[in-house]
Structure formats: C-alpha cells, structure tokens
Design a protein around this motif. Sequence first.
Motif, PDB file in Angstrom:
ATOM      1  N   ALA B 153      32.397 -18.495  93.423  1.00  0.00           N
ATOM      2  CA  ALA B 153      33.612 -18.340  92.614  1.00  0.00           C
ATOM      3  C   ALA B 153      33.303 -18.497  91.132  1.00  0.00           C
ATOM      4  O   ALA B 153      33.829 -17.761  90.284  1.00  0.00           O
ATOM      5  CB  ALA B 153      34.668 -19.359  93.038  1.00  0.00           C
ATOM      6  N   PHE B 154      32.409 -19.426  90.802  1.00  0.00           N
ATOM      7  CA  PHE B 154      32.043 -19.639  89.402  1.00  0.00           C
ATOM      8  C   PHE B 154      31.315 -18.419  88.834  1.00  0.00           C
ATOM      9  O   PHE B 154      31.595 -17.985  87.706  1.00  0.00           O
ATOM     10  CB  PHE B 154      31.174 -20.892  89.256  1.00  0.00           C
ATOM     11  N   LEU B 155      30.397 -17.845  89.616  1.00  0.00           N
ATOM     12  CA  LEU B 155      29.656 -16.666  89.135  1.00  0.00           C
ATOM     13  C   LEU B 155      30.608 -15.484  88.908  1.00  0.00           C
ATOM     14  O   LEU B 155      30.493 -14.764  87.917  1.00  0.00           O
ATOM     15  CB  LEU B 155      28.552 -16.286  90.136  1.00  0.00           C
ATOM     16  N   ILE B 156      31.584 -15.328  89.800  1.00  0.00           N
ATOM     17  CA  ILE B 156      32.578 -14.257  89.627  1.00  0.00           C
ATOM     18  C   ILE B 156      33.392 -14.486  88.348  1.00  0.00           C
ATOM     19  O   ILE B 156      33.593 -13.576  87.548  1.00  0.00           O
ATOM     20  CB  ILE B 156      33.518 -14.187  90.861  1.00  0.00           C
ATOM     21  N   GLU B 157      33.834 -15.730  88.142  1.00  0.00           N
ATOM     22  CA  GLU B 157      34.597 -16.074  86.931  1.00  0.00           C
ATOM     23  C   GLU B 157      33.786 -15.729  85.676  1.00  0.00           C
ATOM     24  O   GLU B 157      34.299 -15.150  84.718  1.00  0.00           O
ATOM     25  CB  GLU B 157      34.927 -17.575  86.963  1.00  0.00           C
ATOM     26  N   GLU B 158      32.488 -16.075  85.714  1.00  0.00           N
ATOM     27  CA  GLU B 158      31.628 -15.833  84.556  1.00  0.00           C
ATOM     28  C   GLU B 158      31.467 -14.345  84.258  1.00  0.00           C
ATOM     29  O   GLU B 158      31.492 -13.925  83.101  1.00  0.00           O
ATOM     30  CB  GLU B 158      30.241 -16.454  84.789  1.00  0.00           C
ATOM     31  N   LYS B 166      25.233  -9.560  84.037  1.00  0.00           N
ATOM     32  CA  LYS B 166      24.056 -10.323  83.621  1.00  0.00           C
ATOM     33  C   LYS B 166      24.512 -11.563  82.877  1.00  0.00           C
ATOM     34  O   LYS B 166      25.110 -11.470  81.804  1.00  0.00           O
ATOM     35  CB  LYS B 166      23.155  -9.463  82.736  1.00  0.00           C
ATOM     36  N   LEU B 167      24.238 -12.719  83.438  1.00  0.00           N
ATOM     37  CA  LEU B 167      24.722 -13.967  82.854  1.00  0.00           C
ATOM     38  C   LEU B 167      23.572 -14.747  82.219  1.00  0.00           C
ATOM     39  O   LEU B 167      22.607 -15.109  82.899  1.00  0.00           O
ATOM     40  CB  LEU B 167      25.387 -14.822  83.937  1.00  0.00           C
ATOM     41  N   ASN B 168      23.696 -14.976  80.920  1.00  0.00           N
ATOM     42  CA  ASN B 168      22.714 -15.805  80.220  1.00  0.00           C
ATOM     43  C   ASN B 168      23.103 -17.264  80.367  1.00  0.00           C
ATOM     44  O   ASN B 168      23.867 -17.798  79.570  1.00  0.00           O
ATOM     45  CB  ASN B 168      22.681 -15.435  78.737  1.00  0.00           C
ATOM     46  N   THR B 169      22.597 -17.893  81.380  1.00  0.00           N
ATOM     47  CA  THR B 169      22.958 -19.291  81.594  1.00  0.00           C
ATOM     48  C   THR B 169      21.832 -19.995  82.348  1.00  0.00           C
ATOM     49  O   THR B 169      20.987 -19.355  82.961  1.00  0.00           O
ATOM     50  CB  THR B 169      24.302 -19.404  82.355  1.00  0.00           C
ATOM     51  N   THR B 170      21.848 -21.306  82.276  1.00  0.00           N
ATOM     52  CA  THR B 170      20.810 -22.075  82.980  1.00  0.00           C
ATOM     53  C   THR B 170      21.402 -22.731  84.228  1.00  0.00           C
ATOM     54  O   THR B 170      22.617 -22.884  84.342  1.00  0.00           O
ATOM     55  CB  THR B 170      20.253 -23.189  82.071  1.00  0.00           C
ATOM     56  N   HIS B 171      20.526 -23.136  85.139  1.00  0.00           N
ATOM     57  CA  HIS B 171      20.980 -23.814  86.351  1.00  0.00           C
ATOM     58  C   HIS B 171      21.608 -25.167  86.000  1.00  0.00           C
ATOM     59  O   HIS B 171      22.574 -25.600  86.606  1.00  0.00           O
ATOM     60  CB  HIS B 171      19.804 -23.972  87.332  1.00  0.00           C
ATOM     61  N   GLU B 172      21.050 -25.798  84.988  1.00  0.00           N
ATOM     62  CA  GLU B 172      21.584 -27.062  84.468  1.00  0.00           C
ATOM     63  C   GLU B 172      23.035 -26.883  84.010  1.00  0.00           C
ATOM     64  O   GLU B 172      23.905 -27.699  84.325  1.00  0.00           O
ATOM     65  CB  GLU B 172      20.716 -27.488  83.269  1.00  0.00           C
ATOM     66  N   ASN B 173      23.276 -25.814  83.281  1.00  0.00           N
ATOM     67  CA  ASN B 173      24.602 -25.509  82.759  1.00  0.00           C
ATOM     68  C   ASN B 173      25.611 -25.320  83.901  1.00  0.00           C
ATOM     69  O   ASN B 173      26.727 -25.854  83.866  1.00  0.00           O
ATOM     70  CB  ASN B 173      24.499 -24.229  81.912  1.00  0.00           C
ATOM     71  N   VAL B 208      23.656  -8.722  91.725  1.00  0.00           N
ATOM     72  CA  VAL B 208      23.273  -7.378  92.199  1.00  0.00           C
ATOM     73  C   VAL B 208      24.149  -6.912  93.362  1.00  0.00           C
ATOM     74  O   VAL B 208      24.223  -5.717  93.636  1.00  0.00           O
ATOM     75  CB  VAL B 208      21.764  -7.311  92.581  1.00  0.00           C
ATOM     76  N   ASP B 209      24.807  -7.835  94.057  1.00  0.00           N
ATOM     77  CA  ASP B 209      25.725  -7.419  95.125  1.00  0.00           C
ATOM     78  C   ASP B 209      27.037  -8.182  94.985  1.00  0.00           C
ATOM     79  O   ASP B 209      27.235  -9.254  95.573  1.00  0.00           O
ATOM     80  CB  ASP B 209      25.085  -7.662  96.506  1.00  0.00           C
ATOM     81  N   GLU B 210      27.953  -7.590  94.198  1.00  0.00           N
ATOM     82  CA  GLU B 210      29.228  -8.241  93.896  1.00  0.00           C
ATOM     83  C   GLU B 210      30.080  -8.417  95.162  1.00  0.00           C
ATOM     84  O   GLU B 210      30.754  -9.433  95.332  1.00  0.00           O
ATOM     85  CB  GLU B 210      29.989  -7.414  92.860  1.00  0.00           C
ATOM     86  N   ASP B 211      30.057  -7.407  96.037  1.00  0.00           N
ATOM     87  CA  ASP B 211      30.879  -7.459  97.261  1.00  0.00           C
ATOM     88  C   ASP B 211      30.520  -8.675  98.111  1.00  0.00           C
ATOM     89  O   ASP B 211      31.396  -9.374  98.622  1.00  0.00           O
ATOM     90  CB  ASP B 211      30.700  -6.176  98.090  1.00  0.00           C
ATOM     91  N   LYS B 212      29.212  -8.895  98.246  1.00  0.00           N
ATOM     92  CA  LYS B 212      28.758 -10.038  99.050  1.00  0.00           C
ATOM     93  C   LYS B 212      29.223 -11.350  98.422  1.00  0.00           C
ATOM     94  O   LYS B 212      29.581 -12.300  99.115  1.00  0.00           O
ATOM     95  CB  LYS B 212      27.231 -10.026  99.144  1.00  0.00           C
ATOM     96  N   LEU B 213      29.219 -11.393  97.077  1.00  0.00           N
ATOM     97  CA  LEU B 213      29.660 -12.589  96.362  1.00  0.00           C
ATOM     98  C   LEU B 213      31.144 -12.849  96.642  1.00  0.00           C
ATOM     99  O   LEU B 213      31.549 -13.975  96.948  1.00  0.00           O
ATOM    100  CB  LEU B 213      29.422 -12.385  94.857  1.00  0.00           C
ATOM    101  N   TYR B 214      31.957 -11.787  96.557  1.00  0.00           N
ATOM    102  CA  TYR B 214      33.394 -11.907  96.834  1.00  0.00           C
ATOM    103  C   TYR B 214      33.635 -12.344  98.271  1.00  0.00           C
ATOM    104  O   TYR B 214      34.498 -13.177  98.543  1.00  0.00           O
ATOM    105  CB  TYR B 214      34.120 -10.578  96.566  1.00  0.00           C
ATOM    106  N   SER B 215      32.871 -11.774  99.211  1.00  0.00           N
ATOM    107  CA  SER B 215      33.111 -12.097 100.625  1.00  0.00           C
ATOM    108  C   SER B 215      32.769 -13.563 100.907  1.00  0.00           C
ATOM    109  O   SER B 215      33.383 -14.202 101.750  1.00  0.00           O
ATOM    110  CB  SER B 215      32.329 -11.159 101.545  1.00  0.00           C
ATOM    111  N   LEU B 216      31.802 -14.091 100.143  1.00  0.00           N
ATOM    112  CA  LEU B 216      31.457 -15.514 100.269  1.00  0.00           C
ATOM    113  C   LEU B 216      32.655 -16.397  99.902  1.00  0.00           C
ATOM    114  O   LEU B 216      32.956 -17.381 100.581  1.00  0.00           O
ATOM    115  CB  LEU B 216      30.315 -15.843  99.315  1.00  0.00           C
ATOM    116  N   VAL B 217      33.335 -16.034  98.824  1.00  0.00           N
ATOM    117  CA  VAL B 217      34.474 -16.829  98.353  1.00  0.00           C
ATOM    118  C   VAL B 217      35.631 -16.767  99.350  1.00  0.00           C
ATOM    119  O   VAL B 217      36.290 -17.770  99.635  1.00  0.00           O
ATOM    120  CB  VAL B 217      34.955 -16.321  96.972  1.00  0.00           C
ATOM    121  N   ASP B 218      35.873 -15.571  99.885  1.00  0.00           N
ATOM    122  CA  ASP B 218      37.039 -15.364 100.754  1.00  0.00           C
ATOM    123  C   ASP B 218      36.850 -15.898 102.163  1.00  0.00           C
ATOM    124  O   ASP B 218      37.824 -16.110 102.873  1.00  0.00           O
ATOM    125  CB  ASP B 218      37.374 -13.863 100.836  1.00  0.00           C
ATOM    126  N   GLU B 219      35.618 -16.079 102.548  1.00  0.00           N
ATOM    127  CA  GLU B 219      35.274 -16.456 103.926  1.00  0.00           C
ATOM    128  C   GLU B 219      36.162 -17.532 104.524  1.00  0.00           C
ATOM    129  O   GLU B 219      36.462 -18.508 103.851  1.00  0.00           O
ATOM    130  CB  GLU B 219      33.829 -16.989 103.920  1.00  0.00           C
TER     131      GLU B 219
END
Lengths: 219, 219
Positions: B153-158, B166-173, B208-219
Amino acid sequence: MTFETTFPVWNKLNSSQQSKLLNTLITRKVEKGTIIHNGMMHCTGLILVKSGQLRAYMISPEGREITLYRLFDYDMCLFSGYCIMRSIEFEVIVEAEKDTELWVIPSEIYKSIMDESADVANFTNEIMGTRFTNVMWLIEQIMWKSLDKRLAAFLIEETKIEESNKLNTTHENIANHLGSHREVITRMLRHFQNEGIVKLSRGLIEIVDEDKLYSLVDE
Amino acid sequence: MTFETTFPVWNKLNSSQQSKLLNTLITRKVEKGTIIHNGMMHCTGLILVKSGQLRAYMISPEGREITLYRLFDYDMCLFSGYCIMRSIEFEVIVEAEKDTELWVIPSEIYKSIMDESADVANFTNEIMGTRFTNVMWLIEQIMWKSLDKRLAAFLIEETKIEESNKLNTTHENIANHLGSHREVITRMLRHFQNEGIVKLSRGLIEIVDEDKLYSLVDE
C-alpha cells in the motif's frame, strides 16, 4: 444530576438554544452489554453519560476487537454523532460495559447549535482533542510496547476502575480490549501466575503482587 | 497563490480578524529534510502549506519512527499549534519531505480568532476530523494488516505522489514511514523482487508489476 448541570457549556447557550436542546433530548437507561452505537449504520447522536461506563472500540473484518477509549460519568461521546462533521470517516462501536444512564442529543440539533456558537464548537474541539490524545496513546502502545506490558497496564487500569484487586472478567474480554487473541492472553496470564503476579480462577483474575505488575509496565 | 485565496475560511472573517492574521503571518521556505515542528518543545503555530510536502510522524523512546499522515498543497497542520487546545497532549514531529513553501499562523492569534468565530472553530473541527480519520486508518493497518500488505500500500501511495513507477527512496526511509526496521523492509522488498513485483537498485525501487502490487493490498 440534571442535563443542565452535566452539560459543560450549558451556561454559554442562549435561551433558544437551551430550550431546543431540552425539547429534543432523549434519556435512556441501558443494561450492561447493550450496543448503543454501531459504526456508520446509523448516526445515533451525541451521548452524554449520566452514570455508568461505555467502551468505544473498532472491529476488524474478521471480528477482532480493540478498545479505543472508555467513557465514564459526565463524559461525552462525539463519534456516535459522527454526521455532525463531514470529515469523520471511520467506524466506532459503543457498548455499555456497565448498566448506564445517558442522554442522547440528536445530531442535527447539536450541529445547528455548534454552527452558530463558537463556545460549543470549541468545546467540541476540546472533546475531540481528548479522544485524539487517547488514540495516539493507543498507537504508541501498539507500536512500541510488547503485549505483556500492555496486559499489565490494562490490569492496573481495571483495578482502578473497579476499585478492587479482584477482576470479574474473561480472557476473551481482555483479548477484545487489547486487539489480541484469547489463546495469547491465556498464555500470558498463566505466565503472570507462574511469576506470582496474579491468581487465576474461572471468570476471576486476582492481582496478588501489584508492585510486580507496576514494574512490568515501567520496565 | 496568496494566503487569502488559500485559507479556506478567509471570507468568513471580519476585517479586523483578517488584518490581524495578515499582520502576524510568517512566510517560510524550507528545504527537504527540515524539521519544522518538533513535538512539545515549542508550539510552532498552525502551518498552511503553499506548495511542497510535509510528513507528520511520531517517534519511540528508542528512535523508531512511524508516519501518521502527510500534508500537500493547501493542507493545514493543526498539531504544530497544539497549544490552541488544552486537551491535545501528544507529540508530533513535522518535517519537509520536499522543498516546501508555507505560512505559519501564530497560535495565540489563531486561538483568539477561533474563540470568537464559530466558522473558524468548526473549520478547525473539520481539519481535526480529517486527521483523526487518517490516524484511525493507520490503527486499522497496524492492527489488522500484515506488513507486506502495508508495504505494498505504501509503494502504491508513493507512485501516486511521485507520479512515477521509479521511487528514489531508501529501505531505511520506508522503515521510518511504516514503523518497522530497515532489515525487515529489505527482506520483504527482496521477496517482492523474487516475485517479479519490483526491481531493486541502489536508492531506487522500480515497480515492474503494478497489478500484482494492487492484488497484494486487496487480498
């Protein structure tokens, strides 16, 4: 106690607002266990507790509960009248934890007074700020505290509310307060028992070493 | 944009209130990374974002962070001026996530206007209701969602905020946003990479696979 002496900004209202409130006010007596407000199914109205004890909680899609805050004598429940504010978009369930006497102020009446009175609007702000503080404390607990510390804090809170070291409650009930599972709470309470902190029997938890309980929370 | 066109209840103020606001208003430009408000050390004032992006977060005694909500153009930050309400007793830190232009309204000025104007008091109520809704959503996430769903959900928001995959961010962030540890986020992102959802490189996460990301959130 009358409504006039219990409602904190009564003296800031003009006589037309006062009679509007008194004419539409509903007085209710509910038994322990009654669900007074159930999420967004119905905008119940603003609740002012005359005497008793209410619990506001949220519920997961799977039916797990977590207590958000509790309301005691003279406390006011804003979110049972959530339709007074467009921006409130979350579900809260309110149930009576004890036999409770309360007043319900119809939402549209409260809103019409809040719209014209800065005093009432600011009083509402202060109540929301108090609930916000409760909920931020809860996030801190969930995020940074382990469940054993949260359980210890809950048992201390309960002994204060009940003014007794003997708590008539079930493990299921505690799990619902803390957003946990019954099995987890049972395991933890048995651990507390082994440590000599509590004594468990059916439907009863007796705190036998309060100091140890406090030191768990402060650790 | 001027303050007059950005502040939502400007037209509800009388001319004395308007000039009081304009005469005391502070305009600031801050760079990405600036801490604008730091808990209860100082009541900074109410912040109105002209352009940019702010993050409000809380911090554990050990220094772990969790994001409460974010503020974008024209959003208002109430809790940086927490001293306008006695009942607000929690600490929020506000930092600029991007270069940001903002106005700061001194708390005592805002409070004096809110005390006399039902419109301003009710506007303040609505903002607090919005933040309350944000924070209740957060509790739901923390309580009932596993961290992989929250990360998705956070990656989708970003990607929405940045309008880029393409998100310029660190794992720490990301760990700081979600109240987690860097190692945990790294492990989970590697798992996402193995599943073909993201591609990781230094300081960059590509979806690289937005659909899979969305399906993870909705699961």
